[in-house]
Design an enzyme around this catalytic site. Structure first.
Site, short mmCIF file in Angstrom:
data_model
loop_
_atom_site.label_atom_id
_atom_site.label_comp_id
_atom_site.label_asym_id
_atom_site.label_seq_id
_atom_site.Cartn_x
_atom_site.Cartn_y
_atom_site.Cartn_z
N SER A 35 0.80 -1.22 0.00
CA SER A 35 0.00 0.00 0.00
C SER A 35 0.84 1.28 0.00
O SER A 35 1.57 1.54 -0.94
CB SER A 35 -0.96 -0.04 1.18
N ASP A 85 -2.37 6.56 -3.32
CA ASP A 85 -1.27 5.89 -2.61
C ASP A 85 -0.70 4.81 -3.55
O ASP A 85 -1.16 4.66 -4.69
CB ASP A 85 -1.75 5.34 -1.27
N ASP A 134 -0.88 1.62 -4.01
CA ASP A 134 -1.70 0.58 -4.66
C ASP A 134 -3.07 1.11 -5.08
O ASP A 134 -3.95 0.34 -5.46
CB ASP A 134 -1.83 -0.66 -3.77
N ASP A 171 -5.76 2.30 -3.68
CA ASP A 171 -7.07 2.09 -3.08
C ASP A 171 -7.53 3.37 -2.36
O ASP A 171 -8.65 3.45 -1.88
CB ASP A 171 -7.12 0.86 -2.15
#
Ligand code: MG
Length: 454
Positions: free
Chosen positions: A96, A239, A241, A243
């Site tokens: 993440s 961010d 990744d 999400d």
């Protein structure tokens, strides 16, 4: 028992904590746990991702489950594909927003939502006991490359917004995926919606040369400057990744996650004529106020994206959100989704015809002060109990830690799930009041700590 999973999957430094050997073993444990496939395996653009993905796949195949390799994609795109492809689950190689040297493993179920703590503990039990299924050579799992999961994912997002309306508004947007996998979808979506799209930091790079994978006021200096200099209407940042999504207004001002969430709450409640809205207890009263004003019902949860996703699904809510830029839009999927949040915001700008800074200005005004106090993990629970005891004459909410409602605002004292610290959040109508409340909260923690240690 030792724990591998934290609040958001397994994370650690590549080749120190998260090695190829570890990935192989965790793949075996996950395969043993799931028993049947297909299991999707995908990854974000982090360093070491390919090494870890291949080792996880080897482990899974050795237990006899079939896997589908979906390759590089934002975490929410893989979660969406798990549901769409009727998979038994998915393994995502991601860390993440963590610093570049980190990587990790996230496990989701057939609904695309992260598996529960009970399921994580079962995988850990298998891992620590080395009790893996090891199938006969004829039964080793099958490997298949996934189709274009990004295409189906983007089509789902496009179907949830009025593309023609966005096209008519002629928006100019700057997208900053921060060298992460958001660059594989968001600039394409904004272009499809007819926005003049400028990208920065959009080359995929596991070393994150452009900025930190965590999008915040400090890390988005270039985005703020670019939006202002070229006269764009909005800046969009993800961010690592993708999400999460945060925004910069046309003046180059960073918008905190609870404000952008509040705007999307207004938009969604107007469209639906009400509905349930889910957010953690740490979120600003801005959200509570707009939910009340627009005829919605607010449901608060413990802090953590998994609990928000599960609650949103359980209560059949319309939208969920977090102060860090997590937007959960139920008509698309229950998990947080950066690209979906970005497109909803563009649609809202098109619907209102107003600038982002104007829309933000109309929101209720609150001020927050956030503090950290170090506290050993072994003391955390005792400390929170002591606080509850000392504060029994106040109006409290103990959903997560202790939230104290005072005359001029609230203070939330909660234990961090990942670090040896106690977090103290205070919110009030003015900066001065918020600082006073914060000082009161920190003093409460220190007093209770003293009482415990004498
Ligand atoms: Mg993330």
């Amino acid at each position: 028992m030792n724990r591998l999973f934290g609040t958001n999957g397994i994370r650690g430094v590549v080749n120190i904590d998260i090695t190829a050997e570890f990935a192989l073993k965790i793949g075996k444990a996950i395969g043993t746990y799931f028993k049947t496939g297909p299991i999707l395996v995908g990854l974000d653009g982090r360093a070491g991702g390919l090494m870890l993905k291949n080792a996880v796949i080897s482990g899974l195949l050795s237990t006899g489950v079939n896997i589908i390799d979906v390759g590089l994609a934002p975490t929410p795109a893989i979660q969406y594909a798990a549901r769409e492809l009727n998979a038994r689950g998915a393994v995502i190689i991601t860390a993440s927003h963590n610093p570049p040297e980190f990587n990790g493993v996230k496990v989701v179920g057939s609904d695309g939502v992260e598996i529960s703590t009970i399921e994580e503990e079962e995988i850990e039990r298998i891992y620590f006991s080395n009790n893996y299924v090891n199938v006969n050579w004829r039964l080793i799992g099958g490997y298949e490359r996934g189709g274009d999961i990004l295409k189906n994912y983007m089509e789902s997002i496009i179907r949830k917004v009025n593309v023609d309306l966005i096209k008519k508004s002629g928006l100019k947007v700057v997208v900053d995926p921060g060298n992460g996998v958001g660059g594989l979808v968001t600039p394409y979506l904004t272009t499809l919606a007819g926005c003049e799209t400028i990208t920065i930091n959009s080359n995929l790079d596991g070393f994150f040369p452009g900025r930190s994978p965590e999008p915040n006021d400090e890390s988005l200096t270039l985005l703020k400057k670019t939006v202002k200099e070229i006269g764009a209407d909005i800046g969009i940042a993800h961010d690592g990744d993708a999400d999460r999504v945060v925004f910069v207004d046309e003046k180059g001002g960073f918008i905190t996650g609870d404000k952008s969430f509040a705007l999307l709450v207004v938009k969604t409640l107007l469209k639906n004529g009400g509905g349930r809205v889910v957010t953690p207890i740490a979120t600003s009263n801005i959200v509570k106020d707009v939910v009340e004003e627009y005829g919605g019902q607010l449901i608060t949860t413990k802090v953590g994206s998994v609990i928000v996703a599960r609650t949103l699904k359980q209560v059949n809510g319309v939208i969920g959100g977090e102060e860090n830029g997590g937007i959960f839009y139920a008509p698309h999927q229950y998990v947080r989704d950066g690209a979906m949040g970005a497109m909803l915001m563009l649609e809202y700008l098109a619907e209102t015809g107003e600038s982002l800074s104007k829309l933000i200005e109309k929101l209720p005004k609150y001020y927050q002060v956030k503090k950290k106090i170090s506290c050993p993990d072994s003391l955390k629970e005792k400390l929170l109990n002591k606080l509850k005891e000392n504060l029994k004459n106040y109006k409290l909410d103990t959903t997560d830690g202790v939230k104290i409602y005072a005359d001029k605002g609230w203070v939330l004292i909660r234990a961090s799930g990942t670090e040896p610290i106690i977090r103290c959040y205070a919110e009030s109508y003015s900066q001065k009041e918020a600082e006073q409340l914060s000082k009161w909260g920190v003093d409460l923690v220190n007093d209770s700590m003293r009482e415990l240690t004498v």
